[in-house]
Enzyme design. Structure first.
Site, mmCIF file in Angstrom:
data_model
loop_
_atom_site.group_PDB
_atom_site.id
_atom_site.type_symbol
_atom_site.label_atom_id
_atom_site.label_comp_id
_atom_site.label_asym_id
_atom_site.label_seq_id
_atom_site.Cartn_x
_atom_site.Cartn_y
_atom_site.Cartn_z
ATOM 1 N N GLN A 17 0.916 -1.073 0.072
ATOM 2 C CA GLN A 17 -0.054 0.021 -0.143
ATOM 3 C C GLN A 17 0.851 1.318 0.143
ATOM 4 O O GLN A 17 1.528 1.341 1.108
ATOM 5 C CB GLN A 17 -0.958 -0.013 1.075
ATOM 6 C CG GLN A 17 -1.775 1.085 1.627
ATOM 7 C CD GLN A 17 -2.613 1.738 0.296
ATOM 8 O OE1 GLN A 17 -3.238 1.007 -0.191
ATOM 9 N NE2 GLN A 17 -2.622 3.031 -0.168
ATOM 10 N N ARG B 37 -10.152 -2.412 8.431
ATOM 11 C CA ARG B 37 -10.171 -1.152 7.528
ATOM 12 C C ARG B 37 -10.056 -0.101 8.364
ATOM 13 O O ARG B 37 -11.021 0.237 9.358
ATOM 14 C CB ARG B 37 -11.351 -1.516 6.818
ATOM 15 C CG ARG B 37 -11.729 -0.393 5.810
ATOM 16 C CD ARG B 37 -13.126 -0.770 5.243
ATOM 17 N NE ARG B 37 -13.499 0.563 4.349
ATOM 18 C CZ ARG B 37 -14.650 0.359 3.526
ATOM 19 N NH1 ARG B 37 -15.552 -0.526 3.645
ATOM 20 N NH2 ARG B 37 -15.122 1.525 3.130
ATOM 21 N N MET B 38 -9.288 1.014 8.225
ATOM 22 C CA MET B 38 -9.312 2.089 9.124
ATOM 23 C C MET B 38 -10.318 2.912 9.440
ATOM 24 O O MET B 38 -10.783 3.394 10.443
ATOM 25 C CB MET B 38 -8.065 3.166 8.771
ATOM 26 C CG MET B 38 -6.728 2.153 8.907
ATOM 27 S SD MET B 38 -5.238 3.537 8.932
ATOM 28 C CE MET B 38 -5.153 3.801 7.059
ATOM 29 N N LYS B 39 -11.292 3.046 8.328
ATOM 30 C CA LYS B 39 -12.705 3.936 8.644
ATOM 31 C C LYS B 39 -13.291 3.345 9.614
ATOM 32 O O LYS B 39 -14.148 3.842 10.241
ATOM 33 C CB LYS B 39 -13.239 3.662 7.200
ATOM 34 C CG LYS B 39 -14.626 4.154 6.993
ATOM 35 C CD LYS B 39 -15.566 3.986 5.774
ATOM 36 C CE LYS B 39 -16.756 4.436 6.010
ATOM 37 N NZ LYS B 39 -17.356 4.102 4.665
ATOM 38 N N TYR C 37 -12.111 14.834 0.627
ATOM 39 C CA TYR C 37 -13.240 14.072 -0.078
ATOM 40 C C TYR C 37 -14.627 15.026 -0.289
ATOM 41 O O TYR C 37 -14.911 15.240 -1.295
ATOM 42 C CB TYR C 37 -13.633 13.021 0.803
ATOM 43 C CG TYR C 37 -12.454 11.770 0.682
ATOM 44 C CD1 TYR C 37 -12.802 10.732 -0.227
ATOM 45 C CD2 TYR C 37 -11.250 11.950 1.342
ATOM 46 C CE1 TYR C 37 -12.007 9.548 -0.166
ATOM 47 C CE2 TYR C 37 -10.545 10.975 1.268
ATOM 48 C CZ TYR C 37 -10.418 9.669 0.511
ATOM 49 O OH TYR C 37 -9.620 8.837 0.500
ATOM 50 N N GLU D 90 -13.325 3.983 -7.161
ATOM 51 C CA GLU D 90 -12.024 3.543 -7.621
ATOM 52 C C GLU D 90 -11.851 3.660 -9.040
ATOM 53 O O GLU D 90 -10.633 4.184 -9.675
ATOM 54 C CB GLU D 90 -11.478 2.379 -7.032
ATOM 55 C CG GLU D 90 -11.590 1.874 -5.484
ATOM 56 C CD GLU D 90 -11.116 3.073 -4.606
ATOM 57 O OE1 GLU D 90 -10.025 3.787 -4.996
ATOM 58 O OE2 GLU D 90 -11.542 3.236 -3.522
ATOM 59 N N TYR E 284 -7.720 0.067 3.883
ATOM 60 C CA TYR E 284 -8.633 1.139 3.078
ATOM 61 C C TYR E 284 -9.706 0.285 2.624
ATOM 62 O O TYR E 284 -9.912 -1.058 2.424
ATOM 63 C CB TYR E 284 -7.900 1.819 2.149
ATOM 64 C CG TYR E 284 -6.965 2.884 2.500
ATOM 65 C CD1 TYR E 284 -7.233 3.892 3.129
ATOM 66 C CD2 TYR E 284 -5.477 2.312 2.596
ATOM 67 C CE1 TYR E 284 -6.414 4.686 3.674
ATOM 68 C CE2 TYR E 284 -4.639 3.399 3.330
ATOM 69 C CZ TYR E 284 -5.049 4.492 3.804
ATOM 70 O OH TYR E 284 -4.104 5.421 4.203
ATOM 71 N N GLY E 285 -10.881 0.948 2.053
ATOM 72 C CA GLY E 285 -11.960 0.407 1.415
ATOM 73 C C GLY E 285 -11.574 -0.193 0.149
ATOM 74 O O GLY E 285 -11.830 -1.225 -0.396
ATOM 75 N N GLY E 286 -10.938 0.848 -0.540
ATOM 76 C CA GLY E 286 -10.396 0.716 -1.749
ATOM 77 C C GLY E 286 -9.084 1.453 -2.122
ATOM 78 O O GLY E 286 -9.024 2.462 -1.264
ATOM 79 N N MET E 287 -8.100 0.828 -2.999
ATOM 80 C CA MET E 287 -7.122 1.841 -3.366
ATOM 81 C C MET E 287 -6.885 1.513 -4.945
ATOM 82 O O MET E 287 -6.826 0.435 -5.481
ATOM 83 C CB MET E 287 -5.775 1.185 -2.822
ATOM 84 C CG MET E 287 -4.509 1.932 -3.257
ATOM 85 S SD MET E 287 -4.542 3.433 -2.649
ATOM 86 C CE MET E 287 -3.672 4.312 -4.194
ATOM 87 N N GLU E 288 -6.850 2.858 -5.530
ATOM 88 C CA GLU E 288 -7.078 2.940 -6.995
ATOM 89 C C GLU E 288 -5.968 2.444 -7.696
ATOM 90 O O GLU E 288 -5.395 3.131 -8.622
ATOM 91 C CB GLU E 288 -7.424 4.122 -7.554
ATOM 92 C CG GLU E 288 -6.393 5.306 -7.165
ATOM 93 C CD GLU E 288 -6.645 6.062 -5.912
ATOM 94 O OE1 GLU E 288 -6.986 5.180 -4.888
ATOM 95 O OE2 GLU E 288 -6.211 7.103 -5.577
ATOM 96 N N ASP F 279 -0.461 10.623 6.303
ATOM 97 C CA ASP F 279 -1.237 9.762 7.031
ATOM 98 C C ASP F 279 -1.977 10.461 8.114
ATOM 99 O O ASP F 279 -3.261 10.205 8.677
ATOM 100 C CB ASP F 279 -0.400 8.403 7.472
ATOM 101 C CG ASP F 279 -0.256 7.452 6.356
ATOM 102 O OD1 ASP F 279 -0.822 7.771 5.276
ATOM 103 O OD2 ASP F 279 0.767 6.698 6.456
HETATM 104 N N1 BES Z 1 -7.070 6.616 -2.629
HETATM 105 C C1 BES Z 1 -7.932 6.221 -1.475
HETATM 106 C C2 BES Z 1 -7.246 5.607 -0.456
HETATM 107 C C3 BES Z 1 -6.086 6.267 0.187
HETATM 108 C C4 BES Z 1 -6.039 7.638 0.383
HETATM 109 C C5 BES Z 1 -4.945 5.347 0.748
HETATM 110 C C6 BES Z 1 -4.975 8.283 1.159
HETATM 111 C C7 BES Z 1 -3.969 6.219 1.267
HETATM 112 C C8 BES Z 1 -3.936 7.399 1.447
HETATM 113 C C9 BES Z 1 -9.093 5.814 -2.135
HETATM 114 O O1 BES Z 1 -9.309 5.845 -3.286
HETATM 115 C C10 BES Z 1 -10.217 5.755 -1.142
HETATM 116 O O2 BES Z 1 -10.695 6.833 -1.141
HETATM 117 N N2 BES Z 1 -10.834 4.889 -0.549
HETATM 118 C C11 BES Z 1 -12.148 5.082 0.279
HETATM 119 C C12 BES Z 1 -13.220 4.501 -0.459
HETATM 120 C C13 BES Z 1 -14.329 5.622 -0.671
HETATM 121 C C14 BES Z 1 -14.273 7.074 -0.146
HETATM 122 C C15 BES Z 1 -15.674 5.086 -1.490
HETATM 123 C C16 BES Z 1 -12.036 4.227 1.510
HETATM 124 O O3 BES Z 1 -10.699 3.450 1.583
HETATM 125 O O4 BES Z 1 -12.825 4.141 2.422
HETATM 126 ZN ZN ZN Z 2 -10.318 7.592 -3.352
#
Ligand code: BES
Ligand code: ZN
Length: 615
Positions: free
Chosen positions: A136, A567-569, A384, A297, A268-272, A376
């Site tokens: 990551q 998942r950190m969220k 966002y 993503e 994370y939820g996702g990483m692009e 971080d």
């Molecule tokens: N690019 C981010 C993840 C990220 C941001 C990793 C900053 C490291 C540092 C990814 O696109 C993202 O925003 N993921 C969100 C999903 C969402 C807002 C739908 C997530 O992980 O929750």
């Molecule tokens: Zn994003």
């Protein structure tokens, strides 16, 4: 002079990278990658006599002239900066004029301290048989995977040969050059090539027991064999998302769009990662209700990956724009009310984070200053959702989608392959509006309170109005619970027509009120069975509602959730909320300490701080 990117130690003003080639062997026994990187560089300034790269916890085994690998270069690994790592200064034998190409080969290996990597034991995987490795790199962890110019403004192509022990497979954020690996003795060599320029934070690697299933004309979903069917079912909408993105913007540039569903510790939820988005297994709700993360993503394929922020101070250009496109895609596919509803959920996330950071904390500015700050630590919903709200406001203010959507497309066309700052973004907006629509739109732009939007902390200066079609019933029900908090009347019927998102919104509204009495929480759970729900978004909110009231029967459920996913969220707010309960503090710390190895290093480090365990 202020630096373009305060979070890199590389001399990016003097020299830039064009291509990066990796040759790495994956050593699961010693949990390290060993090999080399070959950098193709170009000088930008006159009289360049050194190349300074970013590294973090890497061991450097030698630096050579990339054209003549017998010839070694002098180098020095400088003192460690606790946030940004150790710069590697490579002295060139002759000082070079501008516009000269040069190649540098760095032999190196990673260590246990490298934050970009998580090595999993077989016991930490679903299959329990094979080890697993994933990376990551966003925001500034690429430097602990490979010595490089780790700044988002430096856009490169890359290629790689990854030597992987059989029977494991390697995948990267690039096109696969060979479907079947080259077999050399015991090892399998997988080759990759990324031909579209991209920033270093998008370099990504996974090695494990991986199976693939085709889910669209340009998409395969990858995961451990045990969950591949479930993954293939959950993400069938992928191609439709890509097509909608193409309609809104420009043709999809990256060739394939694959998905990788990781083990639970993915932070994370996702990483692009280009060509191969990484996602958390917490999206597998079994009802496709959480796939908007995939739409998000996919939106990054244009916003972030093609058009990239020049520094982490302008991170909103990646994430705010991506939220805006994600919601455009959702609106096109599921109707405008869904888009409006998603935007209202965003406001809730923004309020929560502005409260957490503090309303006058400068990190809640859309464009924060990040000198000496680890990105971080600055991460929040602000880029966002404040970013989204700025774009949404501009869309309304400038005359709606018929004006804004063509601008969006022109923006991507203009900046594709480039990196930009907020001021370049704003300049283009003015230019475009003037050229396409004349002075009338420029006058409208001049009415925008730019200083408040971009450089003032707290909530946005304008409160956008969103349609309440889907949120109304949720708000009403939450109000009813608040008003009858001492003698609630509840029935499963109250929420039987709610979508999963509406349940989430209802719980968000409940979270805004004073903590509910324990007997009321019990009544709510009896009627709505929230404790049983597996959907991670609902599960998370319900646990937060209970923790806010220090409702102890939820503790074992919280612990259960905290040890299967990282998942950190979810993980950070749950740990913080449990820790805040006088009767939960010890449990929070004990649970974290016992499961420290399960969490990804990035996540572990932040929770350590949240729980006051950092030294
Ligand atoms: N690019 C981010 C993840 C990220 C941001 C990793 C900053 C490291 C540092 C990814 O696109 C993202 O925003 N993921 C969100 C999903 C969402 C807002 C739908 C997530 O992980 O929750
Ligand atoms: Zn994003």
């Amino acid at each position: 002079m202020t630096k373009i990117d305060p979070n890199t130690l590389a001399n990016i003003e003097e020299v830039t990278t064009e291509h990066l080639h990796l040759d790495l062997k994956v050593d699961f026994e010693k949990q390290r990658l060993v090999g080399s990187v070959l950098l193709t560089l170009k000088t930008l300034a006159e009289q360049v006599h050194e190349v300074v790269l970013d590294t973090n916890h890497l061991v450097i085994n030698g630096v050579y002239d990339g054209e003549n690998q017998e010839k070694s270069y002098e180098y020095k690994l400088n003192e460690e900066d606790p946030k940004f790592g150790r710069s590697l200064t490579i002295s060139l034998p002759n000082s070079l004029p501008a516009n000269q190409s040069l190649k540098v080969l760095v032999k190196y290996e990673t260590t246990k301290e490298c934050g970009a990597l998580q090595w999993l034991q077989p016991s930490q995987t679903m299959g329990k048989e094979h080890p697993y490795l994933f990376t990551q790199c966003e925001a500034i962890h690429a430097r602990s995977l490979v010595p490089c110019q780790d700044s988002p403004g430096v856009k490169i192509t890359y290629s790689a040969n990854i030597d992987t022990p059989a029977p494991l497979r390697a995948l990267m954020s690039a096109l696969r050059v060979n479907e079947e690996p080259e077999v050399v003795g015991d090892s399998r060599i997988y080759k990759f090539e990324q031909k579209t320029t991209m920033p270093s934070y998008l370099i990504a690697l996974v090695v494990g027991d991986l199976e693939g299933r085709e889910i669209g004309p340009r998409s395969t979903v990858w995961s451990e064999p045990a969950m591949i069917e479930k993954c293939a079912w959950e993400f069938v909408d992928t191609e439709q998302f890509i097509k909608t993105g193409e309609e809104l913007l420009t043709p999809y540039e990256w060739g394939c769009y694959d998905l990788l569903v990781l083990p639970g510790s993915f932070p994370y939820g996702g990483m692009e990662n280009p060509c191969l988005t990484f996602v958390t297994p917490t999206l597998l709700a079994g009802d496709r209700s959480l796939v908007d993360v995939v739409a998000h993503e996919i939106a990054h394929s244009w916003m972030g990956n093609l058009v990239t922020t020049k520094s982490w101070e302008n991170f909103w250009l990646n994430e705010g724009w991506t939220m805006f496109i994600e919601r455009k895609i959702i609106g096109r596919m599921h109707g405008e009310p869904s888009r409006q509803f998603s935007a209202q959920m965003g406001i809730k996330a923004l309020e929560a984070d502005v409260d957490f950071f503090g309303h006058d904390n400068s990190l809640t500015c859309l464009c924060p200053r990040l000198h000496g700050v680890d990105p971080d630590d600055a991460f929040s919903s602000v880029p966002y959702e404040k970013g989204f709200n700025l774009l949404y406001y501009l869309e309304q203010h400038l005359g709606g989608p018929s004006v804004f959507e063509p601008y969006m497309k022109a923006y991507v066309q203009y900046f594709a392959g480039k990196a930009l700052t907020t001021s370049e973004w704003k300049d283009f907006l003015y230019q475009y509006m003037e050229k396409t629509h004349g002075q009338e739109k420029v006058d409208l732009l001049n009415q925008v309170d730019w200083k408040a939007w971009l450089h003032t902390p707290g909530m946005p200066p304008v409160e956008n109005k969103y349609d309440q079609t889907l949120s109304h019933a949720c708000t009403q029900l939450a109000k009813k619970w608040d008003e009858h908090r001492d003698a609630p009347e509840a029935s499963p019927k109250d929420i039987e027509d709610f979508t999963p998102d509406q349940k989430v919104f209802f719980l968000e509204k409940v979270l805004e009120t004073e903590p509910l009495p324990h007997s009321t929480l019990e009544a709510m759970d009896k009627a709505y069975s929230f404790t049983q729900v597996q959907n991670s978004e609902i599960r998370f909110r319900w646990q937060m509602v209970c923790l806010k009231a220090e409702y102890q029967p939820i503790y074992p459920e919280v612990v259960k959730f905290l040890v299967i996913q990282g998942r950190m969220k979810y993980t950070r707010p749950l740990y913080r909320a449990l820790f805040k309960c006088p009767s939960g503090s010890q449990l929070a710390r004990d649970t974290f300490i016992k499961n420290r190895d399960f969490y990804h290093p990035i996540c572990g480090k932040l929770i350590e701080k949240d729980l006051g365990l950092a030294n």
